[in-house]
Write an enzyme that holds these catalytic residues in place. Structure first.
Site, PDB file in Angstrom:
ATOM      1  CG  ASN A  32     -48.337   7.241  45.004  1.00  0.00           C
ATOM      2  OD1 ASN A  32     -48.449   6.088  45.378  1.00  0.00           O
ATOM      3  ND2 ASN A  32     -48.829   8.264  45.680  1.00  0.00           N
ATOM      4  CG  PHE A  72     -58.487   0.021  43.076  1.00  0.00           C
ATOM      5  CD1 PHE A  72     -59.283  -0.820  43.830  1.00  0.00           C
ATOM      6  CD2 PHE A  72     -58.481  -0.136  41.697  1.00  0.00           C
ATOM      7  CE1 PHE A  72     -60.057  -1.801  43.233  1.00  0.00           C
ATOM      8  CE2 PHE A  72     -59.253  -1.117  41.089  1.00  0.00           C
ATOM      9  CZ  PHE A  72     -60.044  -1.942  41.849  1.00  0.00           C
ATOM     10  CE1 TYR A 140     -60.513   5.469  53.107  1.00  0.00           C
ATOM     11  CE2 TYR A 140     -61.882   4.268  54.670  1.00  0.00           C
ATOM     12  CZ  TYR A 140     -61.269   4.355  53.435  1.00  0.00           C
ATOM     13  OH  TYR A 140     -61.426   3.347  52.520  1.00  0.00           O
ATOM     14  CE  LYS A 144     -61.785   5.835  49.592  1.00  0.00           C
ATOM     15  NZ  LYS A 144     -61.303   5.390  48.281  1.00  0.00           N
ATOM     16  CG  ASN A 169     -63.813  -5.088  57.520  1.00  0.00           C
ATOM     17  OD1 ASN A 169     -64.884  -4.480  57.562  1.00  0.00           O
ATOM     18  ND2 ASN A 169     -62.824  -4.828  58.337  1.00  0.00           N
TER      19      ASN A 169
HETATM   20  N1  UDP Z   1     -58.495  -5.071  65.151  1.00  0.00           N
HETATM   21  C1  UDP Z   1     -57.896  -5.610  66.281  1.00  0.00           C
HETATM   22  N2  UDP Z   1     -56.536  -5.802  66.262  1.00  0.00           N
HETATM   23  C2  UDP Z   1     -55.760  -5.478  65.176  1.00  0.00           C
HETATM   24  C3  UDP Z   1     -56.390  -4.939  64.044  1.00  0.00           C
HETATM   25  C4  UDP Z   1     -57.767  -4.739  64.058  1.00  0.00           C
HETATM   26  O1  UDP Z   1     -58.560  -5.908  67.267  1.00  0.00           O
HETATM   27  O2  UDP Z   1     -54.538  -5.669  65.227  1.00  0.00           O
HETATM   28  C5  UDP Z   1     -59.965  -4.894  65.140  1.00  0.00           C
HETATM   29  C6  UDP Z   1     -60.411  -3.464  64.848  1.00  0.00           C
HETATM   30  O3  UDP Z   1     -60.502  -2.723  66.031  1.00  0.00           O
HETATM   31  C7  UDP Z   1     -61.762  -3.709  64.176  1.00  0.00           C
HETATM   32  C8  UDP Z   1     -61.595  -5.039  63.451  1.00  0.00           C
HETATM   33  O4  UDP Z   1     -60.464  -5.669  64.070  1.00  0.00           O
HETATM   34  O5  UDP Z   1     -62.741  -3.870  65.156  1.00  0.00           O
HETATM   35  C9  UDP Z   1     -61.297  -4.868  61.960  1.00  0.00           C
HETATM   36  O6  UDP Z   1     -60.254  -3.926  61.824  1.00  0.00           O
HETATM   37  P1  UDP Z   1     -59.493  -3.690  60.455  1.00  0.00           P
HETATM   38  O7  UDP Z   1     -58.428  -2.663  60.713  1.00  0.00           O
HETATM   39  O8  UDP Z   1     -59.038  -4.998  59.898  1.00  0.00           O
HETATM   40  O9  UDP Z   1     -60.588  -3.129  59.472  1.00  0.00           O
HETATM   41  P2  UDP Z   1     -61.591  -1.874  59.594  1.00  0.00           P
HETATM   42  O10 UDP Z   1     -62.898  -2.448  60.071  1.00  0.00           O
HETATM   43  O11 UDP Z   1     -60.987  -0.880  60.541  1.00  0.00           O
HETATM   44  O12 UDP Z   1     -61.691  -1.369  58.198  1.00  0.00           O
END
Ligand code: UDP
Length: 324
Positions: A32, A72, A140, A144, A169
């Protein structure tokens, strides 16, 4: 093989599309374009549409006889899911049901589903394998996990073959440097670190420095998008000889703290990256690291990108593009 890639214009989907095209498969993308980018899908056919549109999905399968579907499409921001749970269940669960029903009508019986480490909730032990209890702590992850359950039921009732890949990640970008991770607003760590390094984002914040980890910041397992793409293709091959619903964890098996990621990015970029310490972000478990033993053994998958600096370097190349 002809593959339908739902969400093929997004970050992970577009890397999948490129991988399929490189392997000479025929690709149809359904997207989309809410967060995806039209220019990211190369010469794949694009059908612009939404999973809420059951008729559009039926029409798609009537026109395209596909061998497998890779799914996805999802809303994937943990924080927003806590504030807008109806939106997340509607899109991620009800939308997927539309897709599954259209597949059933068209006798398409192979699906690779993008699942997530968020199905586990707060880990009970360090290296998370597929047998780890699933107790998601946000809508979320719950959305899933509900789909995983639906897939298990569909295997029994309708003979649907499926592989749910639980990404840890996703990170990095294609080595050509012309597709990569681009969200607005950006919430993910590595893009935010690189934006800060390039002076393209706002202030970099480290969310929480009082977690029970080696430096107080959260530990994550970063896995390269191209490695995720190869796992999907392995999953389709796997389904040609295995029926039922299967789940696999995908990660490198090595965790890095937020501060270690910033330090690795500093080495890649060659400059200091300023950050400020901020409160914890709700919904963040302290440590998420995968055991991908099952994927290695059963899918024959092994990640090519095992070095965090190399992963960051591929993302950096994408972030350096002038148009970004
Ligand atoms: N994080 C952070 N600053 C940011 C974005 C993420 O400190 O600007 C931290 C977040 O709290 C987590 C880790 O980095 O502990 C990975 O976050 P991300 O959003 O990349 O992936 P997630 O694990 O949430 O899927």
């Amino acid at each position: 093989m002809k593959v339908l890639v739902c969400g093929g214009a997004g970050y992970i989907g577009s890397h999948m599309v490129r991988h399929l095209l490189a392997q000479k498969h025929e690709v149809v993308v359904f997207d989309n374009l809410s967060t995806g980018h039209r220019e990211s899908i190369g010469e794949a056919a694009l059908i612009e549409g939404d999973l809420s549109d059951a008729k559009a999905l039926q029409a798609l399968f009537a026109v395209h006889r596909v061998d497998a579907v890779m799914h996805f499409c999802a809303l994937s921001l943990v924080g927003v899911s806590v504030k807008e749970p109806y939106l997340y269940y509607q899109n991620n669960v009800a939308g997927t049901l539309n897709l599954l029903q259209a597949m059933r009508r068209a006798n398409v019986d192979k699906l690779v589903f993008s699942s997530t480490a968020a199905v586990f909730g707060n880990p009970e032990y360090e290296l998370i394998d597929e047998d780890h209890p699933t107790r998601p702590i946000n809508p979320y992850g719950a959305s899933k996990l509900m789909v995983e359950r639906i897939l298990a039921d569909a295997a029994l009732a309708y003979g649907l073959r499926s592989v749910a890949l639980r990404y840890f990640n996703a990170a990095g970008a294609d080595t050509f440097g012309d597709i990569g991770e681009s969200h607005e607003p950006e919430t993910h760590l590595i893009p935010n670190v690189l934006r800060a390094a390039l002076g393209k984002g706002g202030q970099l914040r480290v969310f929480g420095d009082d977690y029970p980890t080696r430096d107080g910041t959260c530990v994550r397992d970063y896995v390269h998008v191209n490695d995720l793409a190869t796992a999907h293709l392995r999953a389709v091959e796997f389904m040609s000889t295995h029926d039922g619903a299967h789940v696999f964890n995908l990660g490198n098996g090595q965790g890095f703290t937020v501060l270690e990621v910033i330090a690795a990015a500093q080495r890649t970029v060659g400059t200091q990256i300023a950050f400020e310490r901020a409160p914890r972000r709700p919904g963040d478990p302290p440590v998420l690291v995968a055991s991908s033993k099952r994927a290695r053994e059963q899918l024959g998958w092994s990640p090519a990108f095992t070095d965090i600096e190399r992963i960051i370097e591929t993302a950096y190349r994408w972030h350096c593009l002038p148009r970004y």
